[in-house]
Design an enzyme around this catalytic site. Sequence first.
Site: not given
Ligand code: KIV
Length: 271
Positions: A51-52, A90, A119, A121, A188
């Site tokens: 989600d980055s 994510d 994924k 959180e 992280e």
């Molecule tokens: O969203 C992302 O890129 C992440 C990684 C930095 C682990 O969660």
Amino acid sequence: MSVHEEKKKITVPDIIQMKALGQKIAALTAYDALMARLLDESGIDLILVGDSASMVVAGYETTLPITMEEMLYHVRSVRRGVQRALVVADMPFLSYQTSLEAGIRNAGLFLKAGAEAVKVEGGEPVLELVEKLVDFGIPVMGHLGLIPQSIHKFGSYKLQGKDPAIAKKLKKEARMLEEAGVFSLVLEKIPTSLARDITESIKIPTIGIGAGPYCDGQILVSHDMLGLFDKFKPRFVRRYAELAQTMRQAFRNYIHDVRSGEFPSEGESFE
Ligand code: KIV
């Protein structure tokens, strides 16, 4: 033969096995088919459609704004570029926090779009969801420490787990996530000693980002390690290229050539 040398598709059980075999897991992010193909051809083990993308691709200040629809587009794009690496999607903010039903449905949509795992959180708040997803055949990667979807709770992207009480909680949550069924765990921006302690206390692989060398694998945002997203440079990012500088120079050269009439040449034109 190590998983690294094999040409075969990498699966969730392969990633788990890599820890048992003492093989480090190399993971990076991708949001589009081109980057995903380059990573896959280079032999990466795991690609996270992070989600980055909210910050790196869409230009927002945090990961919070990106939506399910936007993440689904990124996952479909990445899927088309990958043959070998494991693709993990994510789950964006609010796609799993409102109800179990929402979480299961959205995770399922990612698998339909081509992801092989999702994924989420957090620790205790996601345990029930993790159990349900795993029961339904959806592999889950956990994420503890500095969890960017909680940025407003933390107030900044600072190191987590320095306080002994928080460190104890993170270690407990790592074990709970393992028991709930996650197949791997992103750690992280936590101290090296805590990451090592967690890594040694669980059987599933830990994948660190700013968590030191003792994790079972490492992940970075590709655009950071390529020097492409050069707005800021966290200490834990090693830059393997300076692509933003290279691209700016290429753009400047093109603009110069167009303005001066040096581009296109005869060889770049048709009679
Ligand atoms: O969203 C992302 O890129 C992440 C990684 C930095 C682990 O969660």
